[in-house]
Motif scaffolding. Structure first.
Motif, PDB file in Angstrom:
ATOM      1  N   UNK A   1     -60.396  19.150  12.537  1.00 27.82           N
ATOM      2  CA  UNK A   1     -60.275  19.550  13.945  1.00 27.82           C
ATOM      3  C   UNK A   1     -59.452  18.551  14.753  1.00 27.82           C
ATOM      4  N   UNK A   2     -59.287  17.341  14.201  1.00 24.00           N
ATOM      5  CA  UNK A   2     -58.499  16.309  14.880  1.00 24.00           C
ATOM      6  C   UNK A   2     -57.008  16.432  14.577  1.00 24.00           C
ATOM      7  N   UNK A   3     -56.660  17.366  13.695  1.00 23.58           N
ATOM      8  CA  UNK A   3     -55.270  17.503  13.266  1.00 23.58           C
ATOM      9  C   UNK A   3     -54.573  18.677  13.943  1.00 23.58           C
ATOM     10  N   UNK A   4     -53.340  18.425  14.368  1.00 26.03           N
ATOM     11  CA  UNK A   4     -52.485  19.491  14.906  1.00 26.03           C
ATOM     12  C   UNK A   4     -51.378  19.690  13.879  1.00 26.03           C
ATOM     13  N   UNK A   5     -51.368  20.867  13.248  1.00 22.98           N
ATOM     14  CA  UNK A   5     -50.451  21.111  12.133  1.00 22.98           C
ATOM     15  C   UNK A   5     -49.387  22.124  12.540  1.00 22.98           C
ATOM     16  N   UNK A   6     -48.116  21.734  12.343  1.00 19.61           N
ATOM     17  CA  UNK A   6     -46.997  22.623  12.649  1.00 19.61           C
ATOM     18  C   UNK A   6     -46.158  22.823  11.398  1.00 19.61           C
ATOM     19  N   UNK A   7     -45.539  23.985  11.282  1.00 19.16           N
ATOM     20  CA  UNK A   7     -44.579  24.218  10.207  1.00 19.16           C
ATOM     21  C   UNK A   7     -43.207  24.432  10.839  1.00 19.16           C
ATOM     22  N   UNK A   8     -42.168  24.089  10.111  1.00 21.66           N
ATOM     23  CA  UNK A   8     -40.799  24.206  10.641  1.00 21.66           C
ATOM     24  C   UNK A   8     -39.819  24.287   9.489  1.00 21.66           C
ATOM     25  N   UNK A   9     -38.563  24.551   9.819  1.00 23.20           N
ATOM     26  CA  UNK A   9     -37.516  24.576   8.810  1.00 23.20           C
ATOM     27  C   UNK A   9     -37.239  23.164   8.311  1.00 23.20           C
ATOM     28  N   UNK A  10     -37.090  23.021   7.010  1.00 20.71           N
ATOM     29  CA  UNK A  10     -36.723  21.724   6.456  1.00 20.71           C
ATOM     30  C   UNK A  10     -35.273  21.435   6.797  1.00 20.71           C
ATOM     31  N   UNK A  11     -34.931  20.148   6.827  1.00 23.04           N
ATOM     32  CA  UNK A  11     -33.558  19.756   7.112  1.00 23.04           C
ATOM     33  C   UNK A  11     -33.128  18.683   6.142  1.00 23.04           C
ATOM     34  N   UNK A  12     -31.835  18.582   5.924  1.00 21.41           N
ATOM     35  CA  UNK A  12     -31.320  17.534   5.034  1.00 21.41           C
ATOM     36  C   UNK A  12     -31.189  18.006   3.609  1.00 21.41           C
ATOM     37  N   UNK A  13     -30.816  17.082   2.744  1.00 22.20           N
ATOM     38  CA  UNK A  13     -30.603  17.418   1.329  1.00 22.20           C
ATOM     39  C   UNK A  13     -31.893  17.874   0.695  1.00 22.20           C
ATOM     40  N   UNK A  14     -31.789  18.828  -0.217  1.00 25.60           N
ATOM     41  CA  UNK A  14     -33.001  19.281  -0.874  1.00 25.60           C
ATOM     42  C   UNK A  14     -32.796  20.507  -1.715  1.00 25.60           C
ATOM     43  N   UNK A  15     -31.559  20.960  -1.856  1.00 28.11           N
ATOM     44  CA  UNK A  15     -31.325  22.120  -2.697  1.00 28.11           C
ATOM     45  C   UNK A  15     -31.035  23.360  -1.876  1.00 28.11           C
ATOM     46  N   UNK A  16     -30.648  24.433  -2.536  1.00 24.95           N
ATOM     47  CA  UNK A  16     -30.240  25.651  -1.843  1.00 24.95           C
ATOM     48  C   UNK A  16     -31.376  26.327  -1.093  1.00 24.95           C
ATOM     49  N   UNK A  17     -32.609  26.098  -1.543  1.00 28.88           N
ATOM     50  CA  UNK A  17     -33.749  26.782  -0.919  1.00 28.88           C
ATOM     51  C   UNK A  17     -34.072  26.227   0.463  1.00 28.88           C
TER      52      UNK A  17
END
Length: 358
Positions: A220-236
């Motif tokens: 409950x103390x955590x605020x979790x967000x998801x987003x687009x990855x950025x930078x090197x890491x492959x085509x996906x």
């Protein structure tokens, strides 16, 4: 001395108890408990082996003293030689046991989470952060340890504004923990046309990986967000919201993870990392409240503490905490850190033996 022997006997009893527990069906079915007992067993093994050798040599001393009472001159002479040898062995083994009985950080055997940030010096600070990252990776790989990148912000000029990664190996945290602090580099940057030496810095923060059962974090103390990855890491990369950012609201600690190949993987790594960071902050607050100095005289682990200078023109590395200087910077940057790390461990042990540690 009697208290020391009593403590050693207790450790032998615990070692034997662990051996029995690890063979039980209940523990064999519980991989986490098995791993935990395995770490405790590994911590006790050297103490038990040295203590057993000490008892063997102490008995040899007693046997030699008995032989000194014999009437035969040759037997007495032989007994004197054996007594001298056994006494030297006992003295050496007692010294080893004294060091082995220094209270250990229970997290020393854990994996290490290392975060490096480029600090003062702009591009040069980021380039130096990259140099430190490669130095640590080479050292870890030479020991057969695995590296898992958590987050990596690559800079156009080279290096990283931030790179965080886990070193997986038995004793990784105990080996790397004294690296926390500000690392200073003195050299001529590639972009410097006048050949002037610049001073730049990068900061390092080392935390131990903390198991869920060892430190519970309130979700409950955590605020979790998801987003687009950025930078090197492959085509996906960039095609899905796979990056995860977690804020621990009570402390303001933030962790971002994007190098895993799925949101699920990044979430698990981010939670593991935030647990380690929050645990670190929790321990610091407890020790501050108790009036104890954090960690040891070797270092507080604060980012602001200048711990080491890397001077390229003179091929010199100086660790300011222990007065260690060596003109082998080229070897150090290639990950040949064994001698430096041994010096830090030895200084820490001596400080604890002298009672300088809280």
């Amino acid at each position: 001395m009697s208290m020391m022997i009593e403590r050693l006997e207790g450790m032998v009893n615990r070692y034997e108890e662990i051996n029995q527990l690890m063979m039980s069906d209940e523990v064999m079915r519980d991989s986490k408990q098995l791993a935990k007992l395995g770490r405790e067993q590994a911590d006790l093994t050297q103490v038990v082996e040295v203590y057993n050798e000490y008892k063997k040599q102490a008995q040899a001393m007693e046997d030699a003293k008995e032989l000194l009472k014999e009437d035969d001159k040759e037997i007495r002479e032989m007994a004197e030689m054996e007594l001298e040898q056994a006494q030297a062995q006992v003295s050496e083994l007692l010294g080893k046991l004294e060091i082995l009985l220094i209270p250990k950080d229970p997290n020393d055997s854990h994996n290490a989470i290392i975060e490096i940030r480029g600090a003062a010096g702009g591009d040069e600070g980021n380039i130096f952060a990259g140099d430190l990252y490669r130095m640590y990776v080479k050292y870890a790989e030479a020991k057969g340890w695995r590296i898992e990148v958590i987050e990596m912000d690559v800079c156009e000029a080279g290096g990283f504004s931030l790179v965080s990664f886990m070193v997986k190996g038995d004793g990784a945290y105990g080996t790397f923990k004294f690296e926390s602090g500000s690392h200073r580099v003195q050299r001529v940057p590639k972009t410097e046309s006048q050949g002037r030496i610049h001073t730049s810095t990068a900061t390092v923060l080392v935390s131990a990986e903390i198991e869920e059962e060892d430190f519970d974090i309130d979700m409950n103390d955590l605020e979790i967000e998801t987003m687009r990855s950025s930078g090197a890491g492959g085509q996906h990369i960039n095609k899905t919201d796979s990056a995860v950012r977690i804020l621990h609201k009570p402390t303001g600690i933030v962790v971002k993870c994007q190098d895993g190949r799925s949101q699920h993987e990044n979430r698990a790594t981010a939670i593991m990392t935030i647990r380690a960071r929050v645990y670190e902050e929790h321990q610091r607050a407890l020790e501050e409240e108790a009036g104890a100095q954090r960690r040891s005289k070797i270092g507080t682990g604060d980012r602001s503490e200048k711990i080491r200078t890397y001077n390229y023109p003179q091929n010199r590395v100086s660790d300011h905490r222990i007065g260690y200087t060596v003109n082998q910077l080229d070897r150090i940057m290639e990950g040949r850190l064994e001698e430096l790390f041994n010096a830090l461990q030895s200084a820490d042990q001596q400080a604890k033996l002298a009672g300088e540690n809280a």
